[in-house]
Design a protein around this motif. Structure first.
Motif, PDB file in Angstrom:
ATOM      1  N   MET A   1     -75.899  22.240  18.057  1.00 43.25           N
ATOM      2  CA  MET A   1     -74.626  22.238  17.373  1.00 43.25           C
ATOM      3  C   MET A   1     -74.581  21.030  16.448  1.00 43.25           C
ATOM      4  N   VAL A   2     -74.042  21.231  15.262  1.00 44.12           N
ATOM      5  CA  VAL A   2     -73.901  20.144  14.299  1.00 44.12           C
ATOM      6  C   VAL A   2     -72.461  20.081  13.819  1.00 44.12           C
ATOM      7  N   TRP A   3     -72.062  18.905  13.351  1.00 47.96           N
ATOM      8  CA  TRP A   3     -70.715  18.696  12.843  1.00 47.96           C
ATOM      9  C   TRP A   3     -70.810  17.741  11.668  1.00 47.96           C
ATOM     10  N   ALA A   4     -69.960  17.946  10.664  1.00 49.65           N
ATOM     11  CA  ALA A   4     -69.852  17.023   9.534  1.00 49.65           C
ATOM     12  C   ALA A   4     -68.447  17.118   8.977  1.00 49.65           C
ATOM     13  N   GLY A   5     -67.991  16.084   8.338  1.00 49.73           N
ATOM     14  CA  GLY A   5     -66.675  16.061   7.711  1.00 49.73           C
ATOM     15  C   GLY A   5     -66.824  15.904   6.210  1.00 49.73           C
ATOM     16  N   ILE A   6     -65.935  16.554   5.457  1.00 48.41           N
ATOM     17  CA  ILE A   6     -65.952  16.421   4.011  1.00 48.41           C
ATOM     18  C   ILE A   6     -64.544  16.116   3.515  1.00 48.41           C
ATOM     19  N   SER A   7     -64.458  15.456   2.400  1.00 46.22           N
ATOM     20  CA  SER A   7     -63.178  15.164   1.754  1.00 46.22           C
ATOM     21  C   SER A   7     -63.416  15.040   0.260  1.00 46.22           C
ATOM     22  N   LEU A   8     -62.342  14.863  -0.485  1.00 39.41           N
ATOM     23  CA  LEU A   8     -62.488  14.672  -1.929  1.00 39.41           C
ATOM     24  C   LEU A   8     -63.225  13.374  -2.238  1.00 39.41           C
ATOM     25  N   GLY A   9     -63.117  12.402  -1.325  1.00 38.25           N
ATOM     26  CA  GLY A   9     -63.724  11.105  -1.559  1.00 38.25           C
ATOM     27  C   GLY A   9     -65.134  10.944  -1.027  1.00 38.25           C
ATOM     28  N   GLY A  10     -65.677  11.962  -0.383  1.00 43.64           N
ATOM     29  CA  GLY A  10     -67.020  11.834   0.162  1.00 43.64           C
ATOM     30  C   GLY A  10     -67.240  12.721   1.375  1.00 43.64           C
ATOM     31  N   HIS A  11     -68.180  12.318   2.199  1.00 36.71           N
ATOM     32  CA  HIS A  11     -68.506  13.090   3.392  1.00 36.71           C
ATOM     33  C   HIS A  11     -69.008  12.169   4.493  1.00 36.71           C
ATOM     34  N   THR A  12     -68.990  12.675   5.706  1.00 36.06           N
ATOM     35  CA  THR A  12     -69.516  11.925   6.839  1.00 36.06           C
ATOM     36  C   THR A  12     -70.998  12.254   6.995  1.00 36.06           C
ATOM     37  N   ASP A  13     -71.653  11.530   7.843  1.00 39.13           N
ATOM     38  CA  ASP A  13     -73.014  11.873   8.205  1.00 39.13           C
ATOM     39  C   ASP A  13     -73.001  13.150   9.036  1.00 39.13           C
ATOM     40  N   LEU A  14     -74.102  13.853   9.044  1.00 33.02           N
ATOM     41  CA  LEU A  14     -74.253  15.031   9.879  1.00 33.02           C
ATOM     42  C   LEU A  14     -74.443  14.568  11.317  1.00 33.02           C
ATOM     43  N   HIS A  15     -73.621  15.074  12.210  1.00 35.21           N
ATOM     44  CA  HIS A  15     -73.698  14.691  13.618  1.00 35.21           C
ATOM     45  C   HIS A  15     -74.340  15.835  14.389  1.00 35.21           C
ATOM     46  N   VAL A  16     -75.467  15.568  15.042  1.00 25.28           N
ATOM     47  CA  VAL A  16     -76.191  16.594  15.796  1.00 25.28           C
ATOM     48  C   VAL A  16     -75.973  16.348  17.278  1.00 25.28           C
ATOM     49  N   PHE A  17     -75.485  17.382  17.973  1.00 26.43           N
ATOM     50  CA  PHE A  17     -75.296  17.302  19.417  1.00 26.43           C
ATOM     51  C   PHE A  17     -76.555  17.819  20.092  1.00 26.43           C
ATOM     52  N   GLN A  18     -77.156  17.011  20.921  1.00 26.25           N
ATOM     53  CA  GLN A  18     -78.392  17.366  21.595  1.00 26.25           C
ATOM     54  C   GLN A  18     -78.107  18.085  22.910  1.00 26.25           C
ATOM     55  N   GLY A  19     -77.732  19.330  22.838  1.00 27.76           N
ATOM     56  CA  GLY A  19     -77.478  20.120  24.038  1.00 27.76           C
ATOM     57  C   GLY A  19     -76.090  19.869  24.592  1.00 27.76           C
ATOM     58  N   GLY A  20     -75.713  20.689  25.531  1.00 32.41           N
ATOM     59  CA  GLY A  20     -74.396  20.558  26.120  1.00 32.41           C
ATOM     60  C   GLY A  20     -73.337  21.182  25.233  1.00 32.41           C
ATOM     61  N   THR A  21     -72.102  21.030  25.640  1.00 36.72           N
ATOM     62  CA  THR A  21     -71.003  21.592  24.868  1.00 36.72           C
ATOM     63  C   THR A  21     -70.107  20.475  24.356  1.00 36.72           C
ATOM     64  N   LEU A  22     -69.381  20.772  23.330  1.00 41.52           N
ATOM     65  CA  LEU A  22     -68.444  19.813  22.772  1.00 41.52           C
ATOM     66  C   LEU A  22     -67.157  19.844  23.590  1.00 41.52           C
ATOM     67  N   THR A  23     -66.740  18.698  24.067  1.00 43.72           N
ATOM     68  CA  THR A  23     -65.486  18.578  24.814  1.00 43.72           C
ATOM     69  C   THR A  23     -64.503  17.762  23.993  1.00 43.72           C
ATOM     70  N   GLY A  24     -63.252  17.756  24.425  1.00 45.31           N
ATOM     71  CA  GLY A  24     -62.253  16.950  23.745  1.00 45.31           C
ATOM     72  C   GLY A  24     -62.613  15.475  23.738  1.00 45.31           C
ATOM     73  N   ALA A  25     -63.129  14.985  24.858  1.00 48.40           N
ATOM     74  CA  ALA A  25     -63.505  13.571  24.957  1.00 48.40           C
ATOM     75  C   ALA A  25     -64.651  13.229  24.006  1.00 48.40           C
ATOM     76  N   ILE A  26     -65.642  14.104  23.912  1.00 45.68           N
ATOM     77  CA  ILE A  26     -66.760  13.864  22.999  1.00 45.68           C
ATOM     78  C   ILE A  26     -66.277  13.920  21.554  1.00 45.68           C
ATOM     79  N   TYR A  27     -65.424  14.886  21.244  1.00 45.95           N
ATOM     80  CA  TYR A  27     -64.877  15.003  19.886  1.00 45.95           C
ATOM     81  C   TYR A  27     -64.113  13.736  19.506  1.00 45.95           C
ATOM     82  N   ARG A  28     -63.284  13.245  20.418  1.00 47.07           N
ATOM     83  CA  ARG A  28     -62.514  12.023  20.149  1.00 47.07           C
ATOM     84  C   ARG A  28     -63.434  10.810  20.006  1.00 47.07           C
ATOM     85  N   ASP A  29     -64.348  10.625  20.964  1.00 39.84           N
ATOM     86  CA  ASP A  29     -65.157   9.408  21.018  1.00 39.84           C
ATOM     87  C   ASP A  29     -66.294   9.367  20.003  1.00 39.84           C
TER      88      ASP A  29
END
Length: 85
Positions: A1-29
């Motif tokens: 699973m991968v995640w990235a953020g985009i905006s008019l001013g730029g973008h975030t780095d690509l975040h790669v999750f190495q297995g497991g599932t995305l939880t609220g705590a992982i998303y926040r932290d």
């Protein structure tokens, strides 16, 4: 699973999750917190209604930062550039 953020001013780095599932705590932290310092007052967070994004700890975190969230339904065709609405 991968995640990235985009905006008019730029973008975030690509975040790669190495297995497991995305939880609220992982998303926040690992996703929201590292970028919290770069968020301006006119920022509106746009995400879908996936369970990790709607977790109580995420809601409390965003409220604590005073962030506004744009509401979108889960699996919205408008968020998927491959599908035509």
């Amino acid at each position: 699973m991968v995640w990235a953020g985009i905006s008019l001013g730029g973008h975030t780095d690509l975040h790669v999750f190495q297995g497991g599932t995305l939880t609220g705590a992982i998303y926040r932290d690992e996703i929201l917190d590292p970028y919290a310092g770069a968020i301006r007052n006119d920022f509106i967070l746009m995400d879908d209604s996936a369970r990790p994004y709607q977790a109580v700890i995420v809601e409390e975190y965003l409220e604590g930062l005073g962030l506004e969230r744009m509401e979108w339904p889960a699996r919205s065709p408008y968020l998927n550039p491959i599908k035509n609405p």
